[in-house]
Design a protein around this motif. Structure first.
Motif, short mmCIF file in Angstrom:
data_model
loop_
_atom_site.label_atom_id
_atom_site.label_comp_id
_atom_site.label_asym_id
_atom_site.label_seq_id
_atom_site.Cartn_x
_atom_site.Cartn_y
_atom_site.Cartn_z
N GLU A 1 38.66 -9.51 -36.90
CA GLU A 1 38.06 -10.83 -37.08
C GLU A 1 39.04 -11.79 -37.76
O GLU A 1 39.54 -11.51 -38.83
N PRO A 2 39.31 -12.95 -37.14
CA PRO A 2 40.15 -13.95 -37.80
C PRO A 2 39.33 -14.78 -38.79
O PRO A 2 38.12 -14.90 -38.64
N HIS A 3 39.98 -15.32 -39.79
CA HIS A 3 39.33 -16.20 -40.77
C HIS A 3 40.29 -17.31 -41.14
O HIS A 3 41.47 -17.27 -40.77
N THR A 4 39.80 -18.28 -41.91
CA THR A 4 40.68 -19.29 -42.49
C THR A 4 40.36 -19.41 -43.98
O THR A 4 39.30 -18.98 -44.44
N ILE B 1 36.31 -22.87 -47.94
CA ILE B 1 35.46 -22.25 -46.92
C ILE B 1 36.33 -21.47 -45.93
O ILE B 1 37.55 -21.68 -45.87
N CYS B 2 35.69 -20.58 -45.18
CA CYS B 2 36.29 -20.12 -43.93
C CYS B 2 35.76 -21.07 -42.88
O CYS B 2 34.54 -21.15 -42.68
N ALA B 3 36.65 -21.83 -42.24
CA ALA B 3 36.20 -22.86 -41.30
C ALA B 3 35.49 -22.26 -40.09
O ALA B 3 34.75 -22.95 -39.39
N LEU B 4 35.71 -20.97 -39.83
CA LEU B 4 35.04 -20.32 -38.70
C LEU B 4 33.66 -19.79 -39.07
O LEU B 4 32.77 -19.68 -38.23
N HIS B 5 33.47 -19.42 -40.34
CA HIS B 5 32.26 -18.68 -40.72
C HIS B 5 31.51 -19.28 -41.91
O HIS B 5 30.66 -18.60 -42.49
N ASP B 6 31.82 -20.53 -42.27
CA ASP B 6 31.11 -21.14 -43.41
C ASP B 6 29.62 -21.23 -43.13
O ASP B 6 28.80 -21.12 -44.05
N GLY C 1 27.77 -18.50 -44.50
CA GLY C 1 27.81 -18.35 -45.96
C GLY C 1 29.17 -17.91 -46.48
O GLY C 1 29.27 -17.48 -47.62
N MET C 2 30.23 -18.01 -45.65
CA MET C 2 31.55 -17.56 -46.08
C MET C 2 32.25 -18.71 -46.81
O MET C 2 33.02 -19.47 -46.21
N ILE C 3 31.96 -18.83 -48.11
CA ILE C 3 32.49 -19.90 -48.95
C ILE C 3 32.88 -19.31 -50.30
O ILE C 3 32.38 -18.25 -50.68
CU LIG Z 1 35.69 -16.12 -41.50
#
Ligand SMILES: [Cu+2]
Length: 320
Positions: free
Chosen positions: A251-254, A303-308, A311-313
């Protein structure tokens, strides 16, 4: 405050009626199925993905993975998670590798393709599926295909590639079904619970690797993933660094500070000297890291711009 019991009555009755219907309907339906000898086409349901109630744990499975149906039956795939997925039958000769990495902005991959009746050899795609509307992409909640031809048809999720596939087994009309939908549903429920337990286990293991200078960007093991920064709140001093580490398998994230950029894929700002404002890692693939040095006291949300939206903050507190 004074209690007003009167308005409560109606909803209570509705709940009771719903409960009664839930008890009576299956009996009525199974009666119908027996009466037609199983000859009229049926619709079957497959869940796409799974998640914990807080959306922190996301599952990468079609459930059930294998479904046995008869010719002319249909299958409806239901988005069962916030994380995006697709249901995609590749054309004869096409490989899943040739579709990777997933590009949601290419309409061939990101939007519905093909008709509603599967011909057994052409490309059919649900487009992006999610059970929430704020994933940042146009997403559908359900996708239905009818299967007029017999055969074993394997399909993939283009987002998760080889890790996520399923098969529709289509047999001759009138063949006895090995499982009922409710038997599938019972197995699906158990599989979902196992995926979520597995995710929480990964989460607790990742906590052991994290400290104020090391943030784990979620984890995944090919079946379940943790869509959280671990830990999501760290405290450092001016001049110190935090390394963000993607230790998942796919899974990629930012890592994105400040206003979310229009293009989350493009790196922005100088991570060697962060004093506030916009900073974007761009896509952090598995096994990559991103180190930020904080040179000004303050509290910085990211944030993760892909998964915010799941709740990915997180927050970095920088003290003098
Ligand atoms: Cu992510």
């Amino acid at each position: 405050m004074t209690a007003h019991p009167q308005p409560l009555k109606k909803p209570r009755f509705r709940v009771l009626i719903a409960l009664l219907a839930a008890l009576v309907l299956p009996i009525a339906l199974s009666g119908t199925a027996a009466a037609d000898g199983g000859k009229s086409p049926r619709n079957w349901t497959v869940q796409v993905g799974s998640e914990s109630p807080d959306q922190a744990i996301q599952g990468m499975s079609f459930l059930p993975k294998n479904i046995f149906i008869n010719a002319d039956d249909s299958v409806t795939w239901e988005a069962n998670a916030g994380e995006i997925h697709t249901v995609t039958f590749l054309a004869a000769g096409q490989t899943i590798e040739s579709t990777q990495p997933f590009d949601p902005f290419n309409p061939v991959y990101g939007l519905p393709q093909g008709g509603t009746s599967y011909d057994g050899h052409s490309y059919y795609n649900s487009g992006v599926m999610s059970n929430v509307s704020d994933s940042g992409l146009p997403a559908v909640e359900t996708y239905t295909l009818t299967f007029p031809n017999t055969g074993d048809f394997t399909y993939y999720c283009l987002v998760h590639g080889m890790a996520m596939k399923g098969t529709v087994h289509v047999r001759d009309k009138g063949t006895d079904y090995p499982y009922t939908q409710s038997q599938y549903d019972n197995r699906v429920n158990r599989a979902e619970q196992a995926i979520i337990r597995d995710g929480y286990q990964q989460w607790s293991e990742a906590r052991d690797q994290a400290d104020n200078h090391t943030v784990i960007l979620g984890t995944d093991n090919g079946t379940s993933m943790v869509m959280r920064f671990i830990e999501d709140n760290v405290v450092v001093h001016v001049g110190e660094s935090v390394t963000f580490q993607n230790s998942g398998m796919g899974e990629p994230h930012t890592v994105t500070f400040g206003t979310e950029p229009a293009n989350p894929f493009a790196p922005l700002g100088d991570p060697g000297n962060y004093t506030g404002g916009q900073l974007n890692s761009g896509i952090l693939a598995p096994n990559s890291t991103f180190t930020v040095t904080f040179n000004k006291a303050g509290e910085y949300d990211y944030i993760c711009a892909l998964h915010d939206y799941l709740g990915m903050i997180g927050t970095v507190v920088v003290e003098e």
